[in-house]
Write a protein that holds these residues in place. Structure first.
Motif, short mmCIF file in Angstrom:
data_model
loop_
_atom_site.label_atom_id
_atom_site.label_comp_id
_atom_site.label_asym_id
_atom_site.label_seq_id
_atom_site.Cartn_x
_atom_site.Cartn_y
_atom_site.Cartn_z
N GLY A 731 -2.61 -113.94 -33.43
CA GLY A 731 -3.52 -113.31 -32.47
C GLY A 731 -4.22 -114.34 -31.61
N GLN A 732 -4.63 -115.46 -32.20
CA GLN A 732 -5.29 -116.50 -31.42
C GLN A 732 -4.34 -117.13 -30.40
N VAL A 733 -3.09 -117.32 -30.79
CA VAL A 733 -2.11 -117.86 -29.86
C VAL A 733 -1.89 -116.90 -28.69
N LEU A 734 -1.77 -115.61 -29.00
CA LEU A 734 -1.60 -114.63 -27.93
C LEU A 734 -2.80 -114.64 -27.00
N ALA A 735 -3.99 -114.78 -27.57
CA ALA A 735 -5.20 -114.80 -26.73
C ALA A 735 -5.21 -116.00 -25.80
N LEU A 736 -4.66 -117.14 -26.25
CA LEU A 736 -4.60 -118.32 -25.38
C LEU A 736 -3.80 -118.04 -24.11
N TYR A 737 -2.85 -117.11 -24.22
CA TYR A 737 -2.01 -116.79 -23.07
C TYR A 737 -2.38 -115.46 -22.43
N GLY A 738 -3.55 -114.93 -22.80
CA GLY A 738 -4.04 -113.72 -22.17
C GLY A 738 -3.35 -112.46 -22.60
N VAL A 739 -2.66 -112.48 -23.74
CA VAL A 739 -1.97 -111.30 -24.24
C VAL A 739 -2.91 -110.58 -25.20
N GLN A 740 -3.11 -109.31 -24.98
CA GLN A 740 -4.07 -108.55 -25.78
C GLN A 740 -3.39 -107.68 -26.84
N ASP A 741 -2.03 -107.70 -26.89
CA ASP A 741 -1.33 -106.86 -27.87
C ASP A 741 -1.65 -107.33 -29.29
N SER A 742 -1.46 -106.41 -30.24
CA SER A 742 -1.74 -106.74 -31.63
C SER A 742 -0.76 -107.80 -32.13
N ALA A 743 -1.32 -108.81 -32.78
CA ALA A 743 -0.46 -109.86 -33.34
C ALA A 743 0.47 -109.29 -34.41
N TRP A 744 -0.07 -108.38 -35.23
CA TRP A 744 0.76 -107.78 -36.27
C TRP A 744 1.90 -106.98 -35.67
N SER A 745 1.64 -106.32 -34.55
CA SER A 745 2.70 -105.57 -33.88
C SER A 745 3.81 -106.50 -33.43
#
Length: 778
Positions: A731-745
């Motif tokens: 989730g933190q990696v996705l947030a670094l790239y502005g992605v808001q989708d669920s990490a678990w998904s």
């Protein structure tokens, strides 16, 4: 066998003495013994066997299903030594015992008790003495054209037993044993008597006493053929002396009981120390003779192979029999011997090349990769017979205690059980099962449960309980450790700690002490461990000992392990030694991460965290040592990372974590450095937001080739995070790239094998470079 007046080499004056020299577990020798008893009707039958069992001869005659054995255990301090004297139906000693009793003879065992120092290096009384003089045996094998002592013995004894007189066979075997013994005695310098000579002097006293008691009646002695020449000589020397029957001095810590045995344990191919291989074959040889044994065992091999879905036709069976008979004729045998039978089966049933030598060409345990057909042949000739004691056989107190404890805890008759260790009654049941496991009683297997070294262990256990046929024998043998399951397990654990093995063995023994609920390992045992720790020179096993002892010292709520002063001494010694060893570990920059080495640093960290105040550990020294390792460019990357995380995990944040991580090393060493860091300070890395950003920068800057090099170690490093924390990282990696989708998904949908993806990216880059170089694309 020759009569008493014609015994080969019988000294003058011993006309009433007949000594039948035997090979233990030999049907041919058992036949000689039976013939001698029927012909001589001796007043005394003296048998090489444990003389401390003479008052209990009746136990042997209760009507057991053979094989059985006398098991003797003797304790020396905290260490126990076990010895076996096994008997099967075709053992010459068993035939002497049973047939001598029927003939009305006074039957006695005349060898030293198994607890005597003369047996200190033997686990089996009936070890073939001639096997210790291989030069003579090898020369005999060469002259007769035989592979080994077993094929030689079949050639001179077993196959000829039914085709020659007892007198002729007896003289032939006497010549063989005399030759082996003469070769051993020739050229020996006078010295302290050997264990064999001590035993022979003792047996000779029994012989002299019997001759004095019945001067005009036959005395029959049944002993290993290697001893026969010496016993004749010693008996002659004692003839005119007044020798009462020796009275073995009892040893308080020694116990002996009959135990059920099995053909598998009797088989040389299973690692048995002596005697004949293939007991199933020799049982049939005893019952059916050589022709009947060969036919029956050939059919048994075919049956077993067909049971394993191996194609064996009637033609194959005929070919196997024909080949065996042909080999027997070529080798000068009137009937197929054991090796003839086996070689014939191989030639008929195995068409491809064999990767392993045939086990019967030497006394070999089956090696991995042995052809399946050969495995089944050996198994068929070994047999699956398991002995059974008569219900009236005396048993050690441990057997009754174990049965009562299993009943009391509701475990008798159970096949599977789940135990909640937070419930006192179920925790007690768990301790009982662990004690039986520690005593190596089969049929009690834990499939899941807590590890005392871990803080987040589960509080439940899963056990599978089975009715193993070797359970009773194991309980009887464990009876030498103590009268109750608890005392026996305590003694067994103490023995494991003090046995002089590896520190890993000691560590596992201490874990088991926790699980068994044994709080009072002796000061002697733990003091011995402290001394071993102080002399340790390897980081990994010493780290495991520290983790084990710390687990004992800390986990006193769930597993009731007390915080003893002696345990604290071991912890302090381990920490001191590890701090010195870890700083001395050589490590080139490219050395891969070693999880056990990292775990040792973590054990030191845990000791400082949980025991520094209570045990007076020098936390300042530990932090200084780790700071030096973290700054040492020559140290191994995993140790530098672990040392960097050491102080951080103890509440001392590094002054510039971001700069240190960026300088951690090349793509080849970054993952190893992170493995050490995450093993000790993964929580701190999650809480420090800049750590993940720096790692993202470093990975993003890598070329595809660099990423492929770094990825295996990076995957190993991130394996220290449990699944939930890996989800947080995603989730933190996705947030670094502005992605808001669920990490678990994202994780649930799957991204394939990262290594495969990295290799694909490297291939794409390689193809792109070639195309650009050749001017095919711009």
């Amino acid at each position: 066998m020759t009569g008493p007046e014609k015994v080969v080499g019988n000294p003058a004056g011993l006309a009433n003495l007949t000594i039948v020299g035997v090979r233990h577990h030999s049907p041919a020798c058992a036949g000689l013994v039976r013939e001698a008893i029927e012909r001589l009707r001796p007043a005394h039958v003296l048998i090489e066997g444990p003389s401390d069992m003479n008052d209990r001869i009746g136990e042997f005659l209760l009507g057991h299903e053979l094989p059985v054995a006398v098991f003797t255990s003797v304790r020396d301090g905290s260490l126990a030594r076990g010895s076996w004297s096994p008997f099967c139906e075709y053992s010459p000693e068993w035939v002497a015992l049973t047939e001598g009793t029927k003939a009305g003879a006074e039957v006695r065992f005349i060898d030293l008790p198994a607890w005597h120092p003369a047996f200190s290096t033997l686990t089996n009384r009936y070890a073939d003495a001639e096997l210790r003089f291989t030069r003579t045996v090898e020369e005999l094998c060469r002259q007769f054209g035989m592979d080994n002592i077993d094929t030689l013995w079949d050639h001179i004894a077993e196959i000829e037993a039914g085709q020659t007189s007892a007198a002729e066979l007896g003289e032939r075997l006497n010549t063989y044993f005399d030759l082996v013994r003469t070769a051993n005695d020739t050229g020996r310098e006078p010295a302290e008597p050997t264990s064999e000579e001590i035993r022979e002097q003792y047996m000779a006293r029994w012989i002299a006493a019997a001759l004095q008691q019945s001067p005009d009646k036959p005395v029959l002695v049944v002993c290993g053929g290697f001893h026969r020449p010496a016993l004749l000589r010693l008996a002659a020397a004692l003839e005119d002396s007044d020798w009462p029957e020796p009275d073995p001095v009892p040893v308080e810590s020694a116990v002996s009981y009959l135990v059920p045995y099995s053909f598998k344990r009797l088989d040389a191919f299973d690692g048995y120390q002596s005697g004949m291989p293939s007991p199933g074959y020799y049982q049939r040889l005893w019952e059916l003779g050589p022709t009947g044994a060969a036919a029956a065992l050939t059919e048994e091999v075919v049956r077993r192979l067909r049971g394993r879905s191996q194609r064996v036709s009637t033609a194959d069976l005929i070919a196997a029999r024909a080949n065996g008979e042909g080999l027997a004729a070529v080798r000068g045998h009137r009937h197929p011997a054991r090796a003839d039978l086996l070689d014939g089966l191989v030639s008929a049933l195995v068409s491809e090349a064999l990767d392993q030598p045939l086990p019967w060409t030497g006394r070999r345990v089956l090696a991995p990769g042995t052809h399946p057909a050969v495995v089944e042949m050996v198994a068929a000739l070994s047999g699956d017979r398991v002995g059974r004691l008569h219900p009236d056989t005396p048993l050690p107190p441990l057997v009754h205690d174990a049965e009562a404890e299993l009943e009391r805890h509701g475990l008798a008759g159970r096949e599977a059980v789940t135990l909640d260790l937070t419930v006192p009654a179920e925790r007690d049941a768990s301790r009982l099962l662990h004690r039986l496991r520690v005593l190596r009683v089969p049929g009690h297997d834990r499939s899941s449960g807590p590890d005392p070294a871990l803080e987040d262990s589960t509080f439940t256990e899963e056990w599978r309980i089975t009715a193993d046929p070797d359970r009773l024998a194991a309980l009887i043998e464990a009876g030498g450790y103590g009268p109750t399951v608890e005392l026996a397990a305590k003694a067994r654990l103490g023995e494991r700690v003090q046995a002089g093995g590896s520190l890993e063995t000691a560590a596992q023994a201490l874990f088991d002490a926790v699980l068994c609920g044994i709080e009072d390992l002796s000061e002697e045992v733990l003091g011995s461990l402290a001394q071993s720790v102080g002399a340790g020179h390897e980081v990994e096993p010493l780290g495991e000992v520290l983790a084990a002892v710390l687990g004992l010292w800390r986990h006193d709520q769930l597993l009731a392990a007390r915080q003893s002063e002696t345990l604290g001494t071991v912890i302090g010694a381990s920490v001191d030694r590890l701090l010195w060893l870890v700083e001395s570990v050589p490590g080139p920059a490219g050395s891969p991460a070693q999880p056990r080495r990292i775990a040792a640093v973590r054990a030191v960290r845990d000791a400082v965290r949980h025991a520094a105040a209570g045990l007076g550990l020098d936390a300042v020294r530990a932090l200084d040592v780790m700071a030096r390792i973290a700054d040492n460019a020559e140290a191994a990357p995993d140790l530098r990372g672990a040392a960097f995380g050491f102080g951080w995990s103890l509440g001392t944040p590094p002054p510039d974590a971001e700069r240190t991580i960026r300088a951690a090393g090349t793509p080849a060493s970054l993952g190893d450095w992170l493995g050490g860091l995450f093993a000790l300070a993964r929580e701190q890395c999650l809480e420090e937001a800049s750590v993940l950003a720096v790692l993202d920068d470093l990975v993003t800057a890598m070329t595809d080739r660099d990423l492929l090099v770094a990825l295996p170690a990076l995957r190993q490093a991130f394996g220290y995070f449990p699944p939930r924390e890996r989800e947080t990282i995603a989730g933190q990696v996705l947030a670094l790239y502005g992605v808001q989708d669920s990490a678990w998904s994202m994780i649930r949908t799957g991204i394939g094998d990262p290594v495969v993806l990295a290799r694909g990216r490297e291939l794409d880059s390689h193809v792109q470079a070639i195309l650009e170089r050749e001017g095919l694309i711009r």
